[in-house]
Write a protein that holds these residues in place. Structure first.
Motif, PDB file in Angstrom:
ATOM      1  N   VAL A  31       0.757  -1.499  -0.099  1.00  0.00           N
ATOM      2  CA  VAL A  31       0.028   0.036   0.423  1.00  0.00           C
ATOM      3  C   VAL A  31       0.751   0.842   0.263  1.00  0.00           C
ATOM      4  O   VAL A  31       2.017   1.185   0.373  1.00  0.00           O
ATOM      5  N   LEU A  32       0.351   2.046  -0.389  1.00  0.00           N
ATOM      6  CA  LEU A  32       1.392   3.395  -0.602  1.00  0.00           C
ATOM      7  C   LEU A  32       0.456   4.044  -0.382  1.00  0.00           C
ATOM      8  O   LEU A  32      -0.558   4.106  -1.362  1.00  0.00           O
ATOM      9  N   LEU A  33       0.916   5.071   0.973  1.00  0.00           N
ATOM     10  CA  LEU A  33      -0.278   6.320   1.644  1.00  0.00           C
ATOM     11  C   LEU A  33      -0.120   7.597   1.035  1.00  0.00           C
ATOM     12  O   LEU A  33       1.013   7.709   1.466  1.00  0.00           O
ATOM     13  N   ILE A  34      -0.341   8.233   0.420  1.00  0.00           N
ATOM     14  CA  ILE A  34      -0.080   9.406   0.207  1.00  0.00           C
ATOM     15  C   ILE A  34      -0.720  11.093   1.170  1.00  0.00           C
ATOM     16  O   ILE A  34      -2.078  10.597   0.675  1.00  0.00           O
ATOM     17  N   PHE A  35       0.013  11.440   1.788  1.00  0.00           N
ATOM     18  CA  PHE A  35      -0.853  12.107   2.304  1.00  0.00           C
ATOM     19  C   PHE A  35      -0.229  13.543   1.364  1.00  0.00           C
ATOM     20  O   PHE A  35       0.471  13.488   0.901  1.00  0.00           O
ATOM     21  N   TYR A  36      -1.425  14.890   1.870  1.00  0.00           N
ATOM     22  CA  TYR A  36      -1.633  15.285   1.021  1.00  0.00           C
ATOM     23  C   TYR A  36      -2.467  16.343   1.481  1.00  0.00           C
ATOM     24  O   TYR A  36      -3.289  16.161   2.381  1.00  0.00           O
ATOM     25  N   PRO A  37      -2.024  18.145   1.080  1.00  0.00           N
ATOM     26  CA  PRO A  37      -2.581  19.044   2.235  1.00  0.00           C
ATOM     27  C   PRO A  37      -4.276  19.202   1.834  1.00  0.00           C
ATOM     28  O   PRO A  37      -5.213  18.975   3.250  1.00  0.00           O
ATOM     29  N   GLY A  38      -4.586  19.571   0.520  1.00  0.00           N
ATOM     30  CA  GLY A  38      -6.149  18.982   0.690  1.00  0.00           C
ATOM     31  C   GLY A  38      -6.480  19.484  -0.655  1.00  0.00           C
ATOM     32  O   GLY A  38      -6.124  19.352  -1.929  1.00  0.00           O
ATOM     33  N   ASP A  39      -7.804  18.937  -0.929  1.00  0.00           N
ATOM     34  CA  ASP A  39      -8.604  18.573  -1.725  1.00  0.00           C
ATOM     35  C   ASP A  39      -8.392  20.200  -2.982  1.00  0.00           C
ATOM     36  O   ASP A  39      -8.450  20.785  -2.371  1.00  0.00           O
ATOM     37  N   ASP A  40      -8.475  19.861  -3.974  1.00  0.00           N
ATOM     38  CA  ASP A  40      -8.430  20.658  -5.623  1.00  0.00           C
ATOM     39  C   ASP A  40      -8.088  22.874  -5.006  1.00  0.00           C
ATOM     40  O   ASP A  40      -8.175  23.054  -5.472  1.00  0.00           O
ATOM     41  N   THR A  41      -6.598  22.071  -4.554  1.00  0.00           N
ATOM     42  CA  THR A  41      -5.704  23.056  -4.453  1.00  0.00           C
ATOM     43  C   THR A  41      -4.522  22.912  -5.576  1.00  0.00           C
ATOM     44  O   THR A  41      -4.804  21.512  -6.151  1.00  0.00           O
ATOM     45  N   PRO A  42      -4.213  23.975  -5.882  1.00  0.00           N
ATOM     46  CA  PRO A  42      -3.428  23.594  -7.121  1.00  0.00           C
ATOM     47  C   PRO A  42      -2.067  22.588  -6.974  1.00  0.00           C
ATOM     48  O   PRO A  42      -1.417  21.517  -8.269  1.00  0.00           O
ATOM     49  N   ALA A  57       1.459   2.179 -13.058  1.00  0.00           N
ATOM     50  CA  ALA A  57       2.945   2.094 -12.963  1.00  0.00           C
ATOM     51  C   ALA A  57       3.123   1.423 -10.953  1.00  0.00           C
ATOM     52  O   ALA A  57       3.531   0.540 -11.132  1.00  0.00           O
ATOM     53  N   PHE A  58       1.570   2.014 -10.937  1.00  0.00           N
ATOM     54  CA  PHE A  58       1.868   1.550  -9.097  1.00  0.00           C
ATOM     55  C   PHE A  58       1.072  -0.167  -9.248  1.00  0.00           C
ATOM     56  O   PHE A  58       1.656  -1.328  -9.145  1.00  0.00           O
ATOM     57  N   THR A  59      -0.220  -0.284 -10.282  1.00  0.00           N
ATOM     58  CA  THR A  59      -1.098  -1.313  -9.886  1.00  0.00           C
ATOM     59  C   THR A  59       0.137  -2.906 -10.660  1.00  0.00           C
ATOM     60  O   THR A  59       0.126  -3.716 -10.150  1.00  0.00           O
ATOM     61  N   SER A  60       0.639  -2.340 -11.399  1.00  0.00           N
ATOM     62  CA  SER A  60       2.164  -3.310 -12.071  1.00  0.00           C
ATOM     63  C   SER A  60       2.457  -4.042 -10.917  1.00  0.00           C
ATOM     64  O   SER A  60       3.707  -4.565 -11.464  1.00  0.00           O
ATOM     65  N   ARG A  61       3.224  -3.113  -9.625  1.00  0.00           N
ATOM     66  CA  ARG A  61       4.127  -3.204  -9.322  1.00  0.00           C
ATOM     67  C   ARG A  61       3.435  -3.889  -7.576  1.00  0.00           C
ATOM     68  O   ARG A  61       4.184  -3.926  -7.144  1.00  0.00           O
ATOM     69  N   GLY A  62       2.210  -4.510  -8.031  1.00  0.00           N
ATOM     70  CA  GLY A  62       1.117  -4.892  -7.438  1.00  0.00           C
ATOM     71  C   GLY A  62       0.803  -3.811  -5.700  1.00  0.00           C
ATOM     72  O   GLY A  62       0.943  -4.351  -4.664  1.00  0.00           O
ATOM     73  N   ILE A  63       0.722  -2.427  -5.787  1.00  0.00           N
ATOM     74  CA  ILE A  63       0.338  -1.746  -4.857  1.00  0.00           C
ATOM     75  C   ILE A  63      -0.176  -1.098  -5.195  1.00  0.00           C
ATOM     76  O   ILE A  63      -0.821  -0.730  -6.087  1.00  0.00           O
ATOM     77  N   THR A  64      -1.554  -0.733  -4.079  1.00  0.00           N
ATOM     78  CA  THR A  64      -3.100  -0.622  -4.106  1.00  0.00           C
ATOM     79  C   THR A  64      -1.969   1.090  -3.127  1.00  0.00           C
ATOM     80  O   THR A  64      -1.720   1.588  -2.494  1.00  0.00           O
ATOM     81  N   VAL A  65      -2.659   1.934  -3.788  1.00  0.00           N
ATOM     82  CA  VAL A  65      -2.464   3.903  -3.854  1.00  0.00           C
ATOM     83  C   VAL A  65      -3.915   4.485  -2.650  1.00  0.00           C
ATOM     84  O   VAL A  65      -5.007   4.172  -3.336  1.00  0.00           O
ATOM     85  N   ILE A  66      -3.777   4.570  -1.889  1.00  0.00           N
ATOM     86  CA  ILE A  66      -4.860   5.650  -0.806  1.00  0.00           C
ATOM     87  C   ILE A  66      -4.327   7.131  -0.674  1.00  0.00           C
ATOM     88  O   ILE A  66      -2.492   6.702   0.064  1.00  0.00           O
ATOM     89  N   GLY A  67      -5.071   7.789  -0.897  1.00  0.00           N
ATOM     90  CA  GLY A  67      -4.913   9.073  -0.140  1.00  0.00           C
ATOM     91  C   GLY A  67      -5.570   9.410   0.391  1.00  0.00           C
ATOM     92  O   GLY A  67      -6.793   9.130   0.949  1.00  0.00           O
ATOM     93  N   ILE A  68      -4.956  10.181   1.704  1.00  0.00           N
ATOM     94  CA  ILE A  68      -5.123  11.224   2.602  1.00  0.00           C
ATOM     95  C   ILE A  68      -4.873  12.676   2.781  1.00  0.00           C
ATOM     96  O   ILE A  68      -4.200  12.917   3.047  1.00  0.00           O
TER      97      ILE A  68
END
Length: 148
Positions: A31-42, A57-68
């Motif tokens: 799992v790749l957790l992606i932390f980011y400050p906020g939706d719809d900011t530039p 590129a992530f799925t071919s490496r068997g990685i699930t991406v999740i944004g938080i």
């Protein structure tokens, strides 16, 4: 950021539909957790769209991406629909997960950061951008993943 080699703290957060999602549901998968400050900011929009454009590129490496981020499930739903994001966005409105992963920025919002967790729940990689107006280029992230 959370130290590499540590057990990733489990958590449960609502997704963009309000369904509760736990990290433990992904045991046995990377799992790749992606932390980011906020939706719809530039910068966040550019960053998440970059992940969208490279999701294969992530799925071919068997990685699930999740944004938080700290945005509401409703905000995530609109953001995901508007930009056709093909991965989960989880709402950390209390910032408890950002705190647990030491990904809380000085303004009380999630930093721009990622954490790669292996199939057994160990942190393989953790990274945080020093400047909130940039994010690590995708080629650098993929190179780090391939080297781990």
């Amino acid at each position: 950021m959370i130290e590499e080699g540590k057990i990733a703290p489990d958590f449960t957060l609502p997704d963009s539909t309000g369904k509760m999602v736990s990290l433990s549901e992904f045991k046995g998968r990377k799992v790749l957790l992606i932390f980011y400050p906020g939706d719809d900011t530039p910068v966040c929009t550019a960053q998440l769209c970059d992940y969208r454009n490279n999701v294969a590129a992530f799925t071919s490496r068997g990685i699930t991406v999740i944004g938080i981020s700290g945005d509401s499930p409703e905000s995530h739903k609109q953001f995901a629909e508007k930009h056709k994001l093909p991965f989960l966005l989880l709402s950390d409105q209390e910032r408890t997960v950002a705190k647990a992963y030491d990904a809380l920025g000085f303004l009380g919002m999630a930093q721009r950061a990622y954490v790669l967790i292996d199939e057994q729940g160990l942190v393989l990689l953790s990274y945080s951008d020093f400047l909130p107006v940039t994010y690590q280029p995708m080629k650098d992230l993929l190179a780090r993943i391939d080297a781990s």
